[in-house]
Design an enzyme around this catalytic site. Sequence first.
Site, PDB file in Angstrom:
ATOM      1  CE  LYS A  10      -4.097  -1.895   2.180  1.00 31.46           C
ATOM      2  NZ  LYS A  10      -5.017  -2.298   3.118  1.00 31.46           N
ATOM      3  CE1 TYR A  50      -9.130  -3.430   0.147  1.00 31.78           C
ATOM      4  CE2 TYR A  50      -8.010  -1.523  -1.123  1.00 31.78           C
ATOM      5  CZ  TYR A  50      -7.931  -2.721  -0.616  1.00 31.78           C
ATOM      6  OH  TYR A  50      -6.883  -2.869   0.536  1.00 31.78           O
ATOM      7  CB  THR A  92      -7.778  -6.479   9.577  1.00 35.68           C
ATOM      8  OG1 THR A  92      -7.936  -7.357   8.730  1.00 35.68           O
ATOM      9  CG2 THR A  92      -8.225  -5.028   8.357  1.00 35.68           C
ATOM     10  NE  ARG A 103      -2.676  -6.011   7.085  1.00 33.74           N
ATOM     11  CZ  ARG A 103      -3.520  -6.197   6.990  1.00 33.74           C
ATOM     12  NH1 ARG A 103      -4.159  -7.624   7.196  1.00 33.74           N
ATOM     13  NH2 ARG A 103      -3.796  -5.867   5.833  1.00 33.74           N
ATOM     14  CG  ASN A 113      -4.097  -2.911   6.993  1.00 31.20           C
ATOM     15  OD1 ASN A 113      -4.138  -2.175   5.630  1.00 31.20           O
ATOM     16  ND2 ASN A 113      -5.409  -3.085   7.500  1.00 31.20           N
ATOM     17  CG  HIS A 116      -4.558  -6.725  -0.176  1.00 29.29           C
ATOM     18  ND1 HIS A 116      -6.597  -6.925  -0.123  1.00 29.29           N
ATOM     19  CD2 HIS A 116      -4.665  -7.360  -1.927  1.00 29.29           C
ATOM     20  CE1 HIS A 116      -6.757  -7.410  -0.596  1.00 29.29           C
ATOM     21  NE2 HIS A 116      -6.202  -8.452  -1.604  1.00 29.29           N
ATOM     22  CD  GLU A 127      -8.466  -9.719  -3.794  1.00 31.89           C
ATOM     23  OE1 GLU A 127      -7.041 -10.180  -3.649  1.00 31.89           O
ATOM     24  OE2 GLU A 127      -9.014  -9.951  -2.248  1.00 31.89           O
TER      25      GLU A 127
HETATM   26  P1  DAT Z   1      -7.828  -7.567   4.964  1.00 33.75           P
HETATM   27  O1  DAT Z   1      -7.166  -6.242   4.639  1.00 33.75           O
HETATM   28  O2  DAT Z   1      -6.794  -8.045   6.450  1.00 33.75           O
HETATM   29  O3  DAT Z   1      -8.275  -8.200   3.945  1.00 33.75           O
HETATM   30  P2  DAT Z   1     -10.349  -6.580   4.776  1.00 33.75           P
HETATM   31  O4  DAT Z   1     -10.764  -6.715   3.419  1.00 33.75           O
HETATM   32  O5  DAT Z   1     -11.299  -6.613   6.048  1.00 33.75           O
HETATM   33  O6  DAT Z   1      -9.222  -6.817   5.793  1.00 33.75           O
HETATM   34  O7  DAT Z   1     -10.743  -4.792   4.860  1.00 33.75           O
HETATM   35  C1  DAT Z   1      -9.793  -3.743   3.317  1.00 33.75           C
HETATM   36  C2  DAT Z   1      -9.064  -2.839   3.743  1.00 33.75           C
HETATM   37  O8  DAT Z   1     -10.519  -1.910   4.738  1.00 33.75           O
HETATM   38  C3  DAT Z   1      -8.223  -3.246   5.330  1.00 33.75           C
HETATM   39  O9  DAT Z   1      -6.792  -3.364   4.909  1.00 33.75           O
HETATM   40  C4  DAT Z   1      -7.786  -2.243   5.838  1.00 33.75           C
HETATM   41  C5  DAT Z   1      -9.645  -1.450   6.177  1.00 33.75           C
HETATM   42  N1  DAT Z   1     -10.233  -1.619   6.755  1.00 33.75           N
HETATM   43  C6  DAT Z   1     -11.018  -2.661   6.879  1.00 33.75           C
HETATM   44  N2  DAT Z   1     -11.936  -2.466   8.233  1.00 33.75           N
HETATM   45  C7  DAT Z   1     -12.308  -0.999   8.425  1.00 33.75           C
HETATM   46  C8  DAT Z   1     -12.536  -0.463   9.200  1.00 33.75           C
HETATM   47  N3  DAT Z   1     -13.455  -0.893  10.537  1.00 33.75           N
HETATM   48  N4  DAT Z   1     -12.023   0.795   9.471  1.00 33.75           N
HETATM   49  C9  DAT Z   1     -10.990   1.494   9.014  1.00 33.75           C
HETATM   50  N5  DAT Z   1     -10.328   0.475   7.512  1.00 33.75           N
HETATM   51  C10 DAT Z   1     -11.075  -0.309   7.552  1.00 33.75           C
HETATM   52 MG    MG Z   2      -9.544  -8.638   2.383  1.00 35.06          MG
END
Ligand code: DAT
Ligand code: MG
Length: 151
Positions: A10, A50, A92, A103, A113, A116, A127
């Site tokens: 990222k 996303y 996450t 992380r 974080n 991805h 993806e």
């Molecule tokens: P990951 O990246 O671990 O697969 P995810 O798919 O649930 O996590 O979410 C995608 C990204 O969105 C994550 O890396 C950071 C952001 N994100 C997720 N939940 C969030 C939240 N509650 N508040 C802010 N950003 C969030």
């Molecule tokens: Mg994810």
Amino acid sequence: MSERSLVLLKPDALQRGLAGRIISRLEDRGLKIVGMKLMQMDMPTAQRHYAEHVEKPFFAGLSSFMMSRPIVAMAVEGKSAVEVVRKTMGATNPQNAEPGTIRGDLAVDIGRNLIHGSDSPESAERELAIFFADGDLLDYDREIEPWVTES
Ligand code: DAT
Ligand code: MG
């Protein structure tokens, strides 16, 4: 037997000069880089990548951050690559990520974080097709030693 996963470094990873260290952690785990490019994400790509989060309240912040500066898109390959990448990344929310994970060691905020990784083999396939054309991913064996062999 081997599997592929999409990894995105990222914008914070590049801005903080952590790209090399993060890639090293993936290589150290045994993963092989089979595709890699520096790029800047646009909104259609953010919405597609996303898709499951488009309706969530954090999508606006997430997408504007992801588009804000260059990222690195990588395809990595190895045994159980999807799960291995996820375990190497950590949770996450970096505050819940175990020490020893990317992380857990290098990040502190869910909005920054660093990395991805696809969450399932099906997600990985979907993806990878967003970021790479078939010909962009190279199928190769690692067989060069650090010394030259005379034949
Ligand atoms: P990951 O990246 O671990 O697969 P995810 O798919 O649930 O996590 O979410 C995608 C990204 O969105 C994550 O890396 C950071 C952001 N994100 C997720 N939940 C969030 C939240 N509650 N508040 C802010 N950003 C969030
Ligand atoms: Mg994810």
